[in-house]
Design a protein around this motif. Sequence first.
Motif, short mmCIF file in Angstrom:
data_model
loop_
_atom_site.label_atom_id
_atom_site.label_comp_id
_atom_site.label_asym_id
_atom_site.label_seq_id
_atom_site.Cartn_x
_atom_site.Cartn_y
_atom_site.Cartn_z
N ASN A 9 5.70 13.44 -2.25
CA ASN A 9 4.98 13.69 -0.82
C ASN A 9 3.65 12.66 -0.82
O ASN A 9 2.62 12.96 -0.89
CB ASN A 9 4.56 15.03 -0.55
CG ASN A 9 4.03 15.24 0.78
OD1 ASN A 9 4.51 14.53 1.75
ND2 ASN A 9 3.34 16.21 0.96
N PRO A 10 3.87 11.28 -0.76
CA PRO A 10 2.70 10.41 -0.84
C PRO A 10 1.89 10.75 0.45
O PRO A 10 0.63 9.92 0.34
CB PRO A 10 3.28 9.14 -1.10
CG PRO A 10 4.81 9.13 -0.61
CD PRO A 10 5.23 10.60 -0.78
N GLN A 11 2.52 10.98 1.51
CA GLN A 11 1.79 10.98 2.74
C GLN A 11 0.83 12.21 2.66
O GLN A 11 0.26 12.41 3.81
CB GLN A 11 2.76 10.90 3.98
CG GLN A 11 3.50 9.77 4.00
CD GLN A 11 2.79 8.47 3.96
OE1 GLN A 11 1.67 8.34 4.74
NE2 GLN A 11 3.18 7.48 3.10
N GLY A 12 1.07 13.14 2.14
CA GLY A 12 0.50 14.25 1.82
C GLY A 12 -1.31 14.22 1.69
O GLY A 12 -1.88 14.94 2.35
N LYS A 13 -1.54 13.29 0.80
CA LYS A 13 -2.75 12.92 0.74
C LYS A 13 -3.18 11.69 0.23
O LYS A 13 -2.56 10.97 -0.59
CB LYS A 13 -3.45 13.65 -0.70
CG LYS A 13 -3.47 15.18 -0.62
CD LYS A 13 -3.96 15.87 -1.92
CE LYS A 13 -3.99 17.40 -1.63
NZ LYS A 13 -4.56 18.09 -3.02
N ILE A 14 -3.56 11.02 1.28
CA ILE A 14 -3.79 9.77 1.34
C ILE A 14 -5.36 9.00 0.60
O ILE A 14 -6.28 9.34 0.92
CB ILE A 14 -3.83 8.81 2.55
CG1 ILE A 14 -2.40 9.31 3.10
CG2 ILE A 14 -4.11 7.42 2.51
CD1 ILE A 14 -2.16 8.83 4.54
N LEU A 15 -5.07 8.26 -0.41
CA LEU A 15 -6.34 7.96 -1.24
C LEU A 15 -7.31 6.97 -0.15
O LEU A 15 -6.89 6.34 0.54
CB LEU A 15 -5.95 7.16 -2.35
CG LEU A 15 -7.01 6.83 -3.43
CD1 LEU A 15 -7.75 8.02 -4.24
CD2 LEU A 15 -6.58 6.05 -4.43
N LYS A 16 -8.55 7.27 -0.35
CA LYS A 16 -9.63 6.66 0.52
C LYS A 16 -9.49 5.35 0.04
O LYS A 16 -9.76 4.77 -1.15
CB LYS A 16 -10.86 7.20 0.31
CG LYS A 16 -12.42 6.53 1.20
CD LYS A 16 -13.41 7.33 1.29
CE LYS A 16 -13.08 8.84 1.60
NZ LYS A 16 -14.72 9.52 1.46
N GLY A 17 -9.61 4.31 1.13
CA GLY A 17 -9.45 2.68 0.97
C GLY A 17 -8.01 2.33 1.03
O GLY A 17 -7.90 1.07 0.66
N PHE A 18 -6.98 3.07 0.95
CA PHE A 18 -5.56 2.60 0.96
C PHE A 18 -5.00 2.99 2.47
O PHE A 18 -5.41 4.12 2.63
CB PHE A 18 -4.94 3.01 -0.10
CG PHE A 18 -5.55 2.42 -1.31
CD1 PHE A 18 -5.08 1.29 -1.98
CD2 PHE A 18 -6.55 2.99 -2.17
CE1 PHE A 18 -5.54 0.65 -3.22
CE2 PHE A 18 -7.04 2.70 -3.23
CZ PHE A 18 -6.70 1.44 -3.85
N GLU A 19 -3.75 2.60 2.70
CA GLU A 19 -2.91 2.87 3.78
C GLU A 19 -1.75 3.75 3.36
O GLU A 19 -1.53 3.47 2.02
CB GLU A 19 -2.58 1.61 4.56
CG GLU A 19 -3.57 0.68 5.12
CD GLU A 19 -3.19 -0.39 5.79
OE1 GLU A 19 -1.94 -0.42 6.16
OE2 GLU A 19 -3.75 -1.52 6.15
N GLY A 20 -1.64 4.56 4.11
CA GLY A 20 -0.48 5.43 3.60
C GLY A 20 0.92 4.99 3.95
O GLY A 20 1.65 5.22 4.89
N ILE A 21 1.25 3.84 2.99
CA ILE A 21 2.39 3.07 3.38
C ILE A 21 3.61 3.51 2.35
O ILE A 21 4.73 3.03 2.26
CB ILE A 21 2.12 1.49 3.28
CG1 ILE A 21 1.50 1.20 1.94
CG2 ILE A 21 1.24 1.03 4.45
CD1 ILE A 21 1.51 -0.43 1.73
N MET A 22 3.42 4.21 1.30
CA MET A 22 4.10 4.55 0.13
C MET A 22 5.18 5.49 0.85
O MET A 22 5.18 6.41 1.42
CB MET A 22 3.66 5.01 -1.08
CG MET A 22 4.58 5.63 -2.05
SD MET A 22 3.52 6.24 -3.67
CE MET A 22 4.83 6.69 -4.54
#
Length: 314
Positions: free
Chosen positions: A278-291
């Motif tokens: 579930n890569p969109q559950g928590k998006i790392l700061k400084g990156f886009e939620g594209i995974m």
Amino acid sequence: MNKFLENLFLPPQASTHAKAVDDVFIFVTWVNIVFFLIVTFAAVYFSIKYKRRHANERTPHVTHNLKLELFWSIVPLFIVMIIFFWGFQSYMVGRVAPNDSFEVQATAKKWLWAFEYPDGTRSINELHVPFGRPVRVVLSSEDVLHAFFLKDFRVKSDVLPNRYTEVWFEATKPGEYVLQCTEYCGKDHSKMRGKVFVDSKADYERFIADGPADWKTMPPAELGKMTYEQAGCVSCHSIDGTKGQGPSWKGIYGQTHQFVDGSSQVVDENYIRQSIENPQGKILKGFEGIMPTYQGLLREKQINGVIAYIKSLK
């Protein structure tokens, strides 16, 4: 001579339809060779026969030759019509799969192939099919235009977003074959390769149950590295500390990550599994939620392998 041309220009034939495709290709090649020789001979012959001999020589005025004009119009038309109907018949046979075909769903995305089998099993960059049955592959794309190409089977089709296309083949012998994307789809287009395994019935059933045979003896971290390369992780995550479209995996295990929603979490086994499924559950700061999600695409053994591989990258 036909065999010589086949070996010179074409890869091995590995499907029931390959010979029909090659026959049309070889016929067109022979037509090109014959007309090349005729035109070349005529050009050389007439340039010698009608070479200007002296300054006052005049070329006779010839208006036309009806027989010659009919010949060079009717004969090429007849040859082109043969190629059209022969090629169209071969094309239709190659497009309409038999009713008893084994069906697989194939999804293309930058930069990998994902396959789903009738029982729900999934695999990445490896298509396993049983030998002795025609195989129908239903194709779709999640992002841009791709192309599904199996050269040994003489199978190729564009793979389009928001639309389904299909190909089918029946392999003539078990073995391993190369799958390529032949439509430029971005910076890692050249890496978008896969394999097609035509398995015996026993080998196919074992694959569905356990995955590839070499997984049983492969250390978890090594399996994780292979998954990293084959599943497309390498496109976004470096292992040398370089920032890509996703965070580098080097030394990431045990760090504390800050997310765009203000929360944070230590990178441990649970965090890695959540990021895969579930890569969109928590998006790392400084990156886009594209995974994209890999839930259902990776077996349990592969996920554990990825975790072990990340742990090993100190």
